[in-house]
Design a protein around this motif. Structure first.
Motif, mmCIF file in Angstrom:
data_model
loop_
_atom_site.group_PDB
_atom_site.id
_atom_site.type_symbol
_atom_site.label_atom_id
_atom_site.label_comp_id
_atom_site.label_asym_id
_atom_site.label_seq_id
_atom_site.Cartn_x
_atom_site.Cartn_y
_atom_site.Cartn_z
ATOM 1 N N ARG A 58 38.126 43.735 22.332
ATOM 2 C CA ARG A 58 37.763 42.882 23.465
ATOM 3 C C ARG A 58 38.265 41.453 23.254
ATOM 4 O O ARG A 58 38.738 40.811 24.202
ATOM 5 N N CYS A 59 38.173 40.967 22.055
ATOM 6 C CA CYS A 59 38.656 39.614 21.770
ATOM 7 C C CYS A 59 40.156 39.523 22.010
ATOM 8 O O CYS A 59 40.640 38.563 22.632
ATOM 9 N N LEU A 60 40.904 40.518 21.548
ATOM 10 C CA LEU A 60 42.350 40.511 21.747
ATOM 11 C C LEU A 60 42.701 40.670 23.230
ATOM 12 O O LEU A 60 43.675 40.076 23.706
ATOM 13 N N THR A 61 41.909 41.452 23.950
ATOM 14 C CA THR A 61 42.147 41.608 25.385
ATOM 15 C C THR A 61 41.956 40.288 26.110
ATOM 16 O O THR A 61 42.739 39.935 26.999
ATOM 17 N N ARG A 62 40.912 39.552 25.737
ATOM 18 C CA ARG A 62 40.697 38.230 26.338
ATOM 19 C C ARG A 62 41.914 37.331 26.122
ATOM 20 O O ARG A 62 42.405 36.686 27.055
ATOM 21 N N LEU A 63 42.379 37.270 24.887
ATOM 22 C CA LEU A 63 43.513 36.408 24.574
ATOM 23 C C LEU A 63 44.753 36.835 25.356
ATOM 24 O O LEU A 63 45.499 35.992 25.869
ATOM 25 N N TRP A 64 44.979 38.133 25.433
ATOM 26 C CA TRP A 64 46.143 38.640 26.145
ATOM 27 C C TRP A 64 46.082 38.305 27.637
ATOM 28 O O TRP A 64 47.033 37.779 28.214
ATOM 29 N N CYS A 65 44.935 38.569 28.261
ATOM 30 C CA CYS A 65 44.811 38.314 29.698
ATOM 31 C C CYS A 65 44.893 36.829 30.015
ATOM 32 O O CYS A 65 45.471 36.434 31.034
ATOM 33 N N ARG A 66 44.355 35.989 29.157
ATOM 34 C CA ARG A 66 44.485 34.555 29.379
ATOM 35 C C ARG A 66 45.937 34.107 29.250
ATOM 36 O O ARG A 66 46.388 33.226 29.992
ATOM 37 N N ALA A 67 46.665 34.737 28.339
ATOM 38 C CA ALA A 67 48.077 34.416 28.210
ATOM 39 C C ALA A 67 48.849 34.859 29.451
ATOM 40 O O ALA A 67 49.750 34.153 29.915
ATOM 41 N N VAL A 68 48.490 36.031 30.008
ATOM 42 C CA VAL A 68 49.140 36.502 31.229
ATOM 43 C C VAL A 68 48.865 35.547 32.384
ATOM 44 O O VAL A 68 49.785 35.165 33.134
ATOM 45 N N ILE A 69 47.609 35.142 32.537
ATOM 46 C CA ILE A 69 47.241 34.224 33.616
ATOM 47 C C ILE A 69 48.008 32.914 33.489
ATOM 48 O O ILE A 69 48.557 32.390 34.463
ATOM 49 N N ARG A 70 48.049 32.390 32.285
ATOM 50 C CA ARG A 70 48.738 31.114 32.072
ATOM 51 C C ARG A 70 50.239 31.256 32.298
ATOM 52 O O ARG A 70 50.889 30.324 32.776
ATOM 53 N N ALA A 71 50.781 32.412 31.942
ATOM 54 C CA ALA A 71 52.214 32.618 32.123
ATOM 55 C C ALA A 71 52.604 32.542 33.593
ATOM 56 O O ALA A 71 53.704 32.090 33.928
ATOM 57 N N PHE A 72 51.717 32.960 34.479
ATOM 58 C CA PHE A 72 51.990 32.892 35.913
ATOM 59 C C PHE A 72 51.685 31.511 36.489
ATOM 60 O O PHE A 72 51.759 31.315 37.701
ATOM 61 N N GLY A 73 51.325 30.560 35.630
ATOM 62 C CA GLY A 73 51.092 29.201 36.084
ATOM 63 C C GLY A 73 49.707 28.935 36.615
ATOM 64 O O GLY A 73 49.485 27.925 37.284
ATOM 65 N N VAL A 74 48.747 29.814 36.330
ATOM 66 C CA VAL A 74 47.381 29.665 36.840
ATOM 67 C C VAL A 74 46.510 29.026 35.772
ATOM 68 O O VAL A 74 46.544 29.427 34.604
ATOM 69 N N ARG A 75 45.729 28.041 36.182
ATOM 70 C CA ARG A 75 44.803 27.378 35.259
ATOM 71 C C ARG A 75 43.397 27.910 35.508
ATOM 72 O O ARG A 75 42.958 28.028 36.644
ATOM 73 N N TRP A 97 44.996 40.513 43.421
ATOM 74 C CA TRP A 97 45.334 41.271 42.218
ATOM 75 C C TRP A 97 45.078 40.428 40.978
ATOM 76 O O TRP A 97 44.828 40.954 39.883
ATOM 77 N N LEU A 98 45.115 39.118 41.131
ATOM 78 C CA LEU A 98 44.878 38.213 40.021
ATOM 79 C C LEU A 98 43.451 38.323 39.485
ATOM 80 O O LEU A 98 43.172 37.928 38.344
ATOM 81 N N ASP A 99 42.531 38.867 40.298
ATOM 82 C CA ASP A 99 41.155 39.062 39.839
ATOM 83 C C ASP A 99 41.099 39.964 38.611
ATOM 84 O O ASP A 99 40.198 39.823 37.772
ATOM 85 N N ILE A 100 42.032 40.905 38.505
ATOM 86 C CA ILE A 100 41.984 41.898 37.424
ATOM 87 C C ILE A 100 42.141 41.235 36.057
ATOM 88 O O ILE A 100 41.245 41.331 35.216
ATOM 89 N N PRO A 101 43.252 40.528 35.797
ATOM 90 C CA PRO A 101 43.338 39.843 34.498
ATOM 91 C C PRO A 101 42.344 38.691 34.379
ATOM 92 O O PRO A 101 41.939 38.336 33.266
ATOM 93 N N LEU A 102 41.941 38.113 35.512
ATOM 94 C CA LEU A 102 40.998 36.995 35.459
ATOM 95 C C LEU A 102 39.655 37.431 34.899
ATOM 96 O O LEU A 102 39.106 36.793 33.993
ATOM 97 N N VAL A 103 39.105 38.534 35.423
ATOM 98 C CA VAL A 103 37.828 39.030 34.910
ATOM 99 C C VAL A 103 37.986 39.516 33.469
ATOM 100 O O VAL A 103 37.127 39.257 32.610
ATOM 101 N N ALA A 104 39.082 40.210 33.194
ATOM 102 C CA ALA A 104 39.291 40.722 31.840
ATOM 103 C C ALA A 104 39.481 39.612 30.821
ATOM 104 O O ALA A 104 39.242 39.813 29.632
ATOM 105 N N ALA A 105 39.899 38.439 31.259
ATOM 106 C CA ALA A 105 40.050 37.311 30.349
ATOM 107 C C ALA A 105 38.709 36.758 29.898
ATOM 108 O O ALA A 105 38.641 36.012 28.922
ATOM 109 N N VAL A 106 37.651 37.118 30.614
ATOM 110 C CA VAL A 106 36.313 36.607 30.279
ATOM 111 C C VAL A 106 35.386 37.738 29.859
ATOM 112 O O VAL A 106 34.678 37.639 28.861
#
Length: 330
Positions: A58-75, A97-106
């Protein structure tokens, strides 16, 4: 389009328009490439995490999803406490669709999505690798079995994420009713429900509504100079507080309904968030409760975009497995 599937009045023409500063073509392309590479890197490295325990994954998933969100330019800004507790049903409003990585980032967990998501570029592999439950929304009889699968996962200690509005709403003027089918899984498993509220500023670029093509939405998100996202983790609804899925769905819907408008703080807030927001958020007026007097057997499991048949996630009316497969008005 099936007339019984939940829809919203949101359309790309009216709801995705915005006047936010553009990032420029070169930066937009760079963000799309970086986002795709980040997703691919996570997929390739995912097998290496299998020997790890659930907390580490879960910790690694958070880091990954936050990296994906940031890569698309979303803060991103996180409000509330996202504890890594036991099994729970995480329920959020649905904008994009951005909700998916957004929720998974938290709050990373197993999501419920329509079967078409499996074949999406970039996001499809991300969903499949995350243990997503896929539901064929055209097979109504599959829904009771899916609810049983969700309950089994919850009993096994998993966190399950659903978007029960049944369609995406742009967030400018409220949202849809929460369909009760998936809440039965929480009742059967005896686990709490964790409401989550999602906002974007500006609202237009993030909105993935109507017949909006996925690639067009990806480009629109990456093309905004400063797209801000806020996810607010609300207090859980304890198991046993509500004894039927309809009242539980209504209670969670009221909790997720937008709060009074406020301004997102600058980028130094909440030390546990890896990325922050520095823009203000437009918050729509609260929406009302679900209409009373609906048939007791009717419910909709959602993880769906606002396209009655070709949507982001899934949405189907729920009736007993032995009943007719004809959909019931919702």
């Amino acid at each position: 389009m099936n007339p019984w599937l939940p829809t919203s009045p949101c359309t790309p023409h009216h709801c995705a328009r915005h006047h936010a500063p553009a990032a420029g073509r070169a930066r937009t392309v760079a963000r799309l490439v970086t986002g795709a590479v980040t997703v691919l890197a996570g997929l390739l490295c995912a097998p290496l995490t299998l020997p790890l325990g659930r907390p580490a994954r879960r910790c690694l998933t958070r880091l990954w999803c936050r990296a994906v969100i940031r890569a698309f330019g979303v803060r991103l800004r996180v409000r509330g406490t996202a504890t890594d507790g036991g099994a729970q049903l995480v329920v959020a409003n649905h904008v994009s669709w951005l909700d998916i990585p957004l929720v998974a980032a938290v709050l990373p967990g197993r999501m419920l999505a329509k079967s078409d998501v499996r074949h999406w570029p970039v996001l499809g592999p991300l969903a499949a690798r995350g243990g997503t439950f896929f539901l064929d929304r055209d097979r109504l009889r599959a829904l009771p079995g899916t609810v049983r699968d969700l309950a089994a996962a919850l009993r096994g200690g998993a966190r399950v994420i659903v978007f029960p509005e049944g369609s995406t709403w742009c967030g400018r003027a409220g949202g849809g009713r929460f369909r009760p089918a998936v809440f039965q899984a929480a009742l059967d498993a005896g686990v709490p429900v964790r409401p989550v509220r999602i906002r974007y500023e500006p609202a237009g670029p993030a909105a993935f509504v109507g017949d909006d093509p996925l690639l067009a939405s990806l480009w629109r998100v990456a093309a905004v100079r400063d797209l801000a996202a806020e996810i607010q983790v609300l207090p859980p609804v304890p198991a046993g507080r509500h004894t039927d899925r309809r009242s539980l769905a209504r209670a969670v819907e009221h909790a997720v309904a937008p709060a009074p408008a406020h301004v997102l703080a600058p980028a130094h807030v909440q030390a546990h968030a890896s990325v922050h927001v520095h823009a203000s958020v437009h918050v729509p007026a609260p929406r009302g409760a679900a209409a009373p007097g609906r048939p007791a057997h009717t419910a909709v499991a959602s993880d769906s975009a606002n396209r009655p048949s070709p949507s982001v996630h899934q949405c189907a009316s729920s009736i007993p497995a032995a009943a007719s497969s004809r959909r019931t008005p919702s």
